[in-house]
Structures are given as structure tokens and as C-alpha cells.
Design a protein around this motif. Structure first.
Motif, PDB file in Angstrom:
ATOM      1  N   LEU A   1       0.830  -1.209   0.000  1.00 34.27           N
ATOM      2  CA  LEU A   1       0.000   0.000   0.000  1.00 34.27           C
ATOM      3  C   LEU A   1       0.863   1.256   0.000  1.00 34.27           C
ATOM      4  O   LEU A   1       0.544   2.249  -0.666  1.00 34.27           O
ATOM      5  N   LYS A   2       1.970   1.241   0.761  1.00 38.75           N
ATOM      6  CA  LYS A   2       2.858   2.410   0.778  1.00 38.75           C
ATOM      7  C   LYS A   2       3.451   2.684  -0.594  1.00 38.75           C
ATOM      8  O   LYS A   2       3.693   3.842  -0.953  1.00 38.75           O
ATOM      9  N   SER A   3       3.670   1.638  -1.374  1.00 38.50           N
ATOM     10  CA  SER A   3       4.232   1.845  -2.709  1.00 38.50           C
ATOM     11  C   SER A   3       3.231   2.505  -3.653  1.00 38.50           C
ATOM     12  O   SER A   3       3.617   3.017  -4.707  1.00 38.50           O
ATOM     13  N   LYS A   4       1.944   2.498  -3.289  1.00 38.69           N
ATOM     14  CA  LYS A   4       0.914   3.103  -4.130  1.00 38.69           C
ATOM     15  C   LYS A   4       0.692   4.581  -3.821  1.00 38.69           C
ATOM     16  O   LYS A   4      -0.124   5.230  -4.483  1.00 38.69           O
ATOM     17  N   VAL A   5       1.370   5.125  -2.807  1.00 38.74           N
ATOM     18  CA  VAL A   5       1.212   6.536  -2.468  1.00 38.74           C
ATOM     19  C   VAL A   5       1.844   7.392  -3.562  1.00 38.74           C
ATOM     20  O   VAL A   5       3.008   7.202  -3.925  1.00 38.74           O
ATOM     21  N   ASP A   6       1.068   8.336  -4.093  1.00 37.63           N
ATOM     22  CA  ASP A   6       1.527   9.225  -5.164  1.00 37.63           C
ATOM     23  C   ASP A   6       2.086  10.498  -4.535  1.00 37.63           C
ATOM     24  O   ASP A   6       1.350  11.314  -3.970  1.00 37.63           O
ATOM     25  N   THR A   7       3.390  10.686  -4.617  1.00 44.68           N
ATOM     26  CA  THR A   7       4.053  11.819  -3.970  1.00 44.68           C
ATOM     27  C   THR A   7       4.139  13.054  -4.860  1.00 44.68           C
ATOM     28  O   THR A   7       4.823  14.015  -4.512  1.00 44.68           O
ATOM     29  N   SER A   8       3.433  13.060  -5.987  1.00 43.27           N
ATOM     30  CA  SER A   8       3.484  14.233  -6.862  1.00 43.27           C
ATOM     31  C   SER A   8       2.735  15.421  -6.266  1.00 43.27           C
ATOM     32  O   SER A   8       3.016  16.568  -6.609  1.00 43.27           O
ATOM     33  N   LYS A   9       1.763  15.164  -5.376  1.00 46.02           N
ATOM     34  CA  LYS A   9       1.015  16.223  -4.686  1.00 46.02           C
ATOM     35  C   LYS A   9       0.924  15.857  -3.212  1.00 46.02           C
ATOM     36  O   LYS A   9       1.350  14.776  -2.786  1.00 46.02           O
ATOM     37  N   THR A  10       0.338  16.755  -2.428  1.00 44.30           N
ATOM     38  CA  THR A  10       0.071  16.485  -1.025  1.00 44.30           C
ATOM     39  C   THR A  10      -1.402  16.756  -0.736  1.00 44.30           C
ATOM     40  O   THR A  10      -1.977  17.726  -1.240  1.00 44.30           O
ATOM     41  N   PHE A  11      -2.002  15.886   0.065  1.00 46.19           N
ATOM     42  CA  PHE A  11      -3.403  16.016   0.475  1.00 46.19           C
ATOM     43  C   PHE A  11      -3.420  16.754   1.806  1.00 46.19           C
ATOM     44  O   PHE A  11      -3.224  16.159   2.859  1.00 46.19           O
ATOM     45  N   GLU A  12      -3.634  18.065   1.770  1.00 48.88           N
ATOM     46  CA  GLU A  12      -3.467  18.923   2.944  1.00 48.88           C
ATOM     47  C   GLU A  12      -4.820  19.259   3.564  1.00 48.88           C
ATOM     48  O   GLU A  12      -5.762  19.625   2.857  1.00 48.88           O
ATOM     49  N   LEU A  13      -4.887  19.143   4.896  1.00 50.05           N
ATOM     50  CA  LEU A  13      -6.086  19.491   5.657  1.00 50.05           C
ATOM     51  C   LEU A  13      -5.693  20.372   6.835  1.00 50.05           C
ATOM     52  O   LEU A  13      -4.687  20.103   7.502  1.00 50.05           O
ATOM     53  N   CYS A  14      -6.479  21.408   7.085  1.00 52.88           N
ATOM     54  CA  CYS A  14      -6.277  22.296   8.234  1.00 52.88           C
ATOM     55  C   CYS A  14      -7.509  22.165   9.129  1.00 52.88           C
ATOM     56  O   CYS A  14      -8.592  22.632   8.773  1.00 52.88           O
ATOM     57  N   VAL A  15      -7.367  21.495  10.269  1.00 51.15           N
ATOM     58  CA  VAL A  15      -8.505  21.195  11.139  1.00 51.15           C
ATOM     59  C   VAL A  15      -8.262  21.766  12.526  1.00 51.15           C
ATOM     60  O   VAL A  15      -7.142  22.119  12.899  1.00 51.15           O
ATOM     61  N   SER A  16      -9.343  21.826  13.290  1.00 47.26           N
ATOM     62  CA  SER A  16      -9.277  22.295  14.671  1.00 47.26           C
ATOM     63  C   SER A  16      -9.270  21.095  15.608  1.00 47.26           C
ATOM     64  O   SER A  16      -9.943  20.090  15.345  1.00 47.26           O
ATOM     65  N   ARG A  17      -8.532  21.182  16.678  1.00 52.16           N
ATOM     66  CA  ARG A  17      -8.499  20.084  17.643  1.00 52.16           C
ATOM     67  C   ARG A  17      -9.822  19.945  18.406  1.00 52.16           C
ATOM     68  O   ARG A  17     -10.139  18.870  18.892  1.00 52.16           O
ATOM     69  N   ASP A  18     -10.585  21.044  18.513  1.00 53.44           N
ATOM     70  CA  ASP A  18     -11.805  21.016  19.306  1.00 53.44           C
ATOM     71  C   ASP A  18     -12.872  20.124  18.678  1.00 53.44           C
ATOM     72  O   ASP A  18     -13.652  19.491  19.382  1.00 53.44           O
ATOM     73  N   ASN A  19     -12.946  20.086  17.362  1.00 51.42           N
ATOM     74  CA  ASN A  19     -13.959  19.287  16.673  1.00 51.42           C
ATOM     75  C   ASN A  19     -13.299  18.557  15.513  1.00 51.42           C
ATOM     76  O   ASN A  19     -13.721  18.667  14.366  1.00 51.42           O
ATOM     77  N   MET A  20     -12.275  17.784  15.844  1.00 50.77           N
ATOM     78  CA  MET A  20     -11.429  17.201  14.816  1.00 50.77           C
ATOM     79  C   MET A  20     -12.170  16.198  13.944  1.00 50.77           C
ATOM     80  O   MET A  20     -12.024  16.198  12.715  1.00 50.77           O
ATOM     81  N   PHE A  21     -13.012  15.334  14.527  1.00 47.99           N
ATOM     82  CA  PHE A  21     -13.641  14.274  13.747  1.00 47.99           C
ATOM     83  C   PHE A  21     -14.663  14.828  12.753  1.00 47.99           C
ATOM     84  O   PHE A  21     -14.598  14.535  11.552  1.00 47.99           O
ATOM     85  N   GLU A  22     -15.619  15.638  13.231  1.00 47.55           N
ATOM     86  CA  GLU A  22     -16.659  16.155  12.353  1.00 47.55           C
ATOM     87  C   GLU A  22     -16.063  17.066  11.280  1.00 47.55           C
ATOM     88  O   GLU A  22     -16.413  16.975  10.105  1.00 47.55           O
ATOM     89  N   ARG A  23     -15.160  17.965  11.665  1.00 46.20           N
ATOM     90  CA  ARG A  23     -14.536  18.842  10.686  1.00 46.20           C
ATOM     91  C   ARG A  23     -13.645  18.054   9.735  1.00 46.20           C
ATOM     92  O   ARG A  23     -13.545  18.382   8.549  1.00 46.20           O
ATOM     93  N   GLY A  24     -13.001  16.999  10.256  1.00 43.31           N
ATOM     94  CA  GLY A  24     -12.158  16.178   9.393  1.00 43.31           C
ATOM     95  C   GLY A  24     -12.949  15.498   8.292  1.00 43.31           C
ATOM     96  O   GLY A  24     -12.509  15.430   7.138  1.00 43.31           O
ATOM     97  N   LEU A  25     -14.160  14.980   8.622  1.00 39.71           N
ATOM     98  CA  LEU A  25     -15.006  14.356   7.603  1.00 39.71           C
ATOM     99  C   LEU A  25     -15.414  15.364   6.536  1.00 39.71           C
ATOM    100  O   LEU A  25     -15.379  15.060   5.329  1.00 39.71           O
ATOM    101  N   LYS A  26     -15.819  16.583   6.961  1.00 40.35           N
ATOM    102  CA  LYS A  26     -16.262  17.591   5.993  1.00 40.35           C
ATOM    103  C   LYS A  26     -15.121  18.033   5.086  1.00 40.35           C
ATOM    104  O   LYS A  26     -15.277  18.119   3.864  1.00 40.35           O
ATOM    105  N   LEU A  27     -13.961  18.314   5.674  1.00 41.41           N
ATOM    106  CA  LEU A  27     -12.834  18.787   4.875  1.00 41.41           C
ATOM    107  C   LEU A  27     -12.285  17.693   3.977  1.00 41.41           C
ATOM    108  O   LEU A  27     -11.807  17.959   2.867  1.00 41.41           O
ATOM    109  N   TRP A  28     -12.330  16.450   4.454  1.00 45.39           N
ATOM    110  CA  TRP A  28     -11.870  15.318   3.631  1.00 45.39           C
ATOM    111  C   TRP A  28     -12.734  15.219   2.371  1.00 45.39           C
ATOM    112  O   TRP A  28     -12.228  15.013   1.265  1.00 45.39           O
ATOM    113  N   LYS A  29     -14.035  15.358   2.532  1.00 48.70           N
ATOM    114  CA  LYS A  29     -14.952  15.268   1.398  1.00 48.70           C
ATOM    115  C   LYS A  29     -14.857  16.489   0.505  1.00 48.70           C
ATOM    116  O   LYS A  29     -15.046  16.407  -0.710  1.00 48.70           O
TER     117      LYS A  29
END
Length: 550
Positions: free
Chosen positions: A259-287
Motif C-alpha cells: 500500500l505504501k508503494s501506491k502513495v503518489d508523492t506528486s502532490k500532497t493532500f493537505e487538511l487544516c482542522v481544529s483540535r476542538d472538533n477534529m472528527f466532524e470537521r475532518g469528515l467535511k474537509l476530507w470530502k
């Protein structure tokens, strides 16, 4: 000399401005003085404004200003006229902050109180015509105070914008000395810290990884090193080399390396989240993130923190997300299956959960070891199999039907599960199968959507070819939670020379730490608070993840 002449000379020496050429200076009335001031031309003034991302009562921290600036928000300076109207002010702010178009005039201006640090803000009341230039000059003290734009009902995205965004069009720009990328000056300081090209004087050619033996471009070798360095065991042995083909996979670690060999390093998947509501905000920003995909290296930035993700922040984020998905989208005691939730299915949360699971396994996070066997079998083959189906509501019914000597009392419950056959003691097994199928069939859409998310790395190909090797990554088995023995047995402290007083104190510190972990284990069964300290939380505080390392 007469007395009048003497008096004039005396006054002339004392008050030369009033007695010129032998005459008294004409006095200027107060009314004429104010009339001259009122006729003076009113010049435009500069006003500092700060756009916030949400409706907050406190001013942002100074450390957060850079994150706001990268998102196209933050502090700007505008020039206002006296006859400026509210409509003209709204257009000017939308031109300064393109993201304010989303607000559709749902904002107010706030002013902060005195003091340092985070200060409480109060709303600036509107006049009959709204905000005007003369009013803002008076409120801001002629432009000396910063006014804050606060969205009333909306929440603006804080994800960093690219350097070519229109929000940075008027900012002074400069080119990076190493990679020659042009960007605003404010962003160049952060870019210089993570610019991979300045670590090597030669920007051309490839560099070979000493662990995998694979060549990478100079600009990407640092990105690869952040993943490569996560392996805690000896990876130089021939049996632990990275296998690009599934035929060479023989164990769980080979699956992870594939699986690690399938990681594409040409870009980065960047997320800026808050620690206070990490799970809910993480789902929204991921989508919501469309600039990259989870197959790219995940980079996490916590809102309000200046830390740069070199692996630890990503592990902490993935640990929180996998744990949150287990509680939010799955149900059961020890082994779990997807919840029957049409709303979550409609929002494609099960697909996002699959992407997060695959990313977590491939990029150093925990594995979702809590699924029931039949769920894993469906993810592999897409077919249902009656293998230890445990449903919190219907499993007691299956047990009761199996032990019953009379089926009369359970006819209604069995028929609710879709069974239309004859219900008696001779057809007891058929009734049990019908209940189990009812549990599985209504969760098939959720599992199918979850399967699509897992396939982002081509995971289904490996799961079908190497079913047993992948099983331990998903199916709940032995208790593999972190305990005191796991932590203390993996400690490798650098201690002083044996026999000295310092070595004796260091040994006592380790023993106290071990006693502390044992006390936490004893207290865990009675723990009811979410904020209580546990052994896994100590593990997460030390390493960034609360699970046993894969």
C-alpha cells in the motif's frame, strides 16, 4: 514722552503679535474660525480590517493570523471616503476578500476592547443608512483601530489557498531561491521550511532510498523520507523489501508495504482542522478537498498551531478519525458492523470511511481491527456469508429461537425479518437463517459504499488475492490494545553509567512511570469520563498514536 506713547511701547515689547505698525491686530471670532475649518477638504483615510472565518466573540491569536492569511482571510487595509455608503462598502470588501461573496451581506463589523492577547469584541451598531465612511472614521478613531468582519451564519473555509489565488493578486511576490516557485512574501517563509530542493545543491537527477532501494527525484526524496522513516523495525533484510507485485505478499507487513508503494508523492493532500472538533470537521474537509486525493501524502495542520507535519500530526489525526468512525458509523460490542443509517449513506460517509481506513493503513495510522467476519468477507468478495452475524438488536432473537421449544411467541418477530415460510420447530433453522439474512441485506449498500472507498489504493485487488494476509487488518481478534507491558518493554532510554547516583535516580523514574501505568490499568474499568487518562492515551501522548504500531 507722553503716558500714552509709553504705554504703547511697553505693550509692543510684551505683545509684539498684537501691536504691529502701531495698530492692534484684528481679533478673529470663534464662529469665523470654525467656518474656515468646515470648509477644509475632507481627505480619505486608511482603515485596517480583519475578516474572521466564523462567528466568534474573541479576537484571533497572533499565531493564527498566518493561517487566516493563507486562507485568503485575515488583515487588510482599505481606503474609505466620507461619503461612502453601505452598498459601496460591501462591494469594496467583496473585492478585497473574494470569499465574502458567499456571505451575501450576512456580516457585521466588530470592535475589540483594550488589552493584550485574545480580547472580547462588541458589535458596531448600524445607522439608518448602514455603515458609512464618516461613521467608520469616528468609530475607528480615524483609522487607528482595527475593525473585525464577523460572518453571522456562515463559516468560511480555512484551507490554505494556492499562491495563484486572486486573494493574493495585489500582494508583493518573490520567487523561491531553490525551486523558483513564485508566491507572496508572507508565504515564502513557511515555504522555505518545507522546500525539499534546498537540501541538495543538485536539483537534477535522482536519489536512491537506502531502505527501499528505489530512486526518487531530488524534489521528492524528503517527502518519501517522511513515510520511509516510520518503520520501527529493521527493514534492510531481503524478506522485508517492498514488493510491487501482489504475488510476493506473504504477511501483514507485506500488505502495508504494498500500500505504501501506491502513495503518489506528486502532490500532497493537505487538511487544516481544529483540535476542538477534529472528527466532524475532518469528515467535511476530507470530502470537500478537490485539489488532491487521499492517495497523495496526507499533511495535517492544526488551526492555531505553528507545527509542521513530519508524520506525528498525521498519525494523531488518523488515530482520532478511525476511532471516531468506529463510534459514529459502526455498532456492536467487540466486533462491529455498519449502522443502518440512510442519512450517512446519502452523504457518502461510508465511502469516506473506507478512504480514511485505506489511508491510515498505508500512511502509518491504526488499522480498523473491529469488523465482524461476514463484513470482511463481503468487502473481499461482494457476497454474503452467514459467519458469526452479531447484531445488537436481533442476535438475542436468534439465540432465543435456537433455544425455544415452542415457536408461537416469536412468529411476529420472525415475520418482521422478511421470513414468509412455515414457522414451527421443523423449520427453526430456516427462521434463524432468515433473521441473519435480514441483518446483512439491509447493510449491504453501506458495505458496498465502504468497499468503494477502500479501493482508492487498489486495496480490493490485494484483499481478493491475499484474503488471509489482510484479514488481521480488519477483523476483530485478540485484544491488541496498548497496556503497561507494551509501553515499558519498548522503552530504550539512554541512561548514565551504571553504579552512579544519577543512574539510580533514572531507574527510580522508570519504576515510578511503570507504577503509574499499572495504576491507570486498574482504574480503566471504572472510567466513565471522556477526558480521563488511560494507558492508550499515554501512548498517544508519547508517539502520536494510541494503537500498537503496525
Amino acid at each position: 514722552m507722553t503716558l500714552q506713547c509709553l504705554a504703547w511701547k511697553t505693550n509692543h515689547r510684551s505683545f509684539p503679535g498684537l501691536f504691529r505698525n502701531g495698530r492692534k491686530r484684528p481679533s478673529t471670532s470663534v464662529s469665523s474660525r470654525f467656518a474656515s475649518l468646515s470648509n477644509k477638504k475632507w481627505k480619505p483615510f486608511d482603515l485596517s480590517i480583519f475578516l474572521l472565518s466564523s462567528n466568534d466573540e474573541l479576537t484571533p491569536l497572533p499565531s493564527d493570523e498566518l493561517a487566516f492569511m493563507q486562507a485568503g482571510l485575515g488583515k487588510r487595509t482599505v481606503s474609505l471616503d466620507r461619503d461612502l455608503t453601505h452598498v459601496e462598502l460591501s462591494r469594496l470588501l467583496q473585492a478585497t476578500y473574494p470569499k465574502m461573496v458567499e456571505l451575501q451581506d450576512r456580516w457585521l463589523l466588530y470592535k475589540a476592547g483594550g488589552g493584550n492577547g485574545r480580547r472580547k469584541m462588541s458589535a458596531i451598531p448600524l445607522e439608518a443608512e448602514g455603515y458609512t465612511g464618516a461613521m467608520l472614521r469616528k468609530v475607528s478613531g480615524g483609522g487607528k483601530s482595527t475593525l473585525y468582519i464577523v460572518p453571522l451564519q456562515d463559516e468560511l473555509d480555512l484551507s490554505p489557498l494556492p499562491a495563484s489565488a486572486p486573494e493574493f493578486a495585489l500582494m508583493p511576490k518573490a520567487s523561491c531561491k531553490h525551486c523558483f516557485a513564485e508566491m507572496p512574501l508572507q508565504m515564502l517563509a513557511l515555504h522555505d521550511c518545507k522546500c525539499a530542493s534546498h537540501t541538495s545543491p543538485d536539483l537534477k537527477g535522482d536519489v536512491q532510498c537506502p531502505i527501499y532501494g528505489i530512486s526518487f527525484p531530488v524534489l521528492l526524496i524528503e517527502e518519501h523520507a517522511s513515510h520511509c522513516g516510520q518503520r520501527t523495525e529493521d527493514t534492510t533484510s531481503p524478506e522485508r523489501e517492498l514488493h510491487p507485485e501482489t504475488d510476493d505478499i506473504s504477511c501483514e507487513e507485506d500488505v502495508i508495504m504494498w500500500l505504501k508503494s501506491k502513495v503518489d508523492t506528486s502532490k500532497t493532500f493537505e487538511l487544516c482542522v481544529s483540535r476542538d472538533n477534529m472528527f466532524e470537521r475532518g469528515l467535511k474537509l476530507w470530502k470537500r478537498n478537490k485539489k488532491a486525493t487521499p492517495i497523495n501524502p496526507l499533511r495535517i495542520k492544526f488551526l492555531g498551531e505553528a507545527g509542521i507535519d513530519t508524520g506525528a500530526l498525521r498519525k494523531e489525526f488518523l488515530t482520532t478519525m478511525v476511532s471516531g468512525i468506529e463510534q459514529r458509523l459502526f455498532e456492536g460490542v467487540k466486533s462491529k458492523m455498519p449502522k443502518y443509517s440512510v442519512n450517512d449513506f446519502d452523504e457518502e460517509l461510508f465511502r469516506i470511511a473506507g478512504e480514511i481506513f485505506a489511508t491510515s493503513i498505508a500512511q502509518g495510522g491504526p488499522a480498523p481491527r473491529f469488523l465482524q467476519r461476514w463484513c470482511y468477507n463481503f468487502l473481499v468478495s461482494g457476497k454474503l456469508s452467514l459467519d458469526q452475524v452479531l447484531d445488537p438488536s436481533l442476535s438475542p432473537l436468534i439465540t432465543t429461537v435456537a433455544e425455544a421449544s415452542d415457536m408461537t411467541d416469536y412468529i411476529a418477530d420472525i415475520m418482521d425479518c422478511g421470513y414468509t415460510g412455515k414457522i414451527d420447530m421443523e423449520h427453526k433453522e430456516h427462521s434463524k437463517v432468515a433473521i441473519g439474512l435480514h441483518v446483512m441485506t439491509k447493510r449491504m449498500p453501506m458495505l458496498q459504499q465502504h468497499r468503494e472507498g477502500l479501493d482508492i489504493y487498489g486495496f480490493s485487488q490485494v484483499m481478493q488475492a491475499k484474503t488471509e494476509e489482510c484479514r488481521s487488518l480488519f477483523v476483530a481478534g485478540d485484544d491488541e490494545s496498548v497496556d503497561s507491558y507494551y509501553i515499558t518493554s519498548h522503552l530504550a532510554p539512554v541512561m548514565s553509567e551504571r553504579g552512579c547516583n544519577k543512574h539510580h535516580k533514572e531507574t527510580q523514574i522508570l519504576e515510578h512511570f511503570q507504577d503509574f501505568l499499572h495504576e491507570l490499568e486498574v482504574a480503566e474499568p471504572d472510567a466513565t469520563s471522556e477526558d480521563i487518562t488511560t494507558v492508550p492515551s499515554v501512548m498517544q501522548w508519547i508517539t502520536g498514536q494510541a494503537h500498537r504500531h503496525l
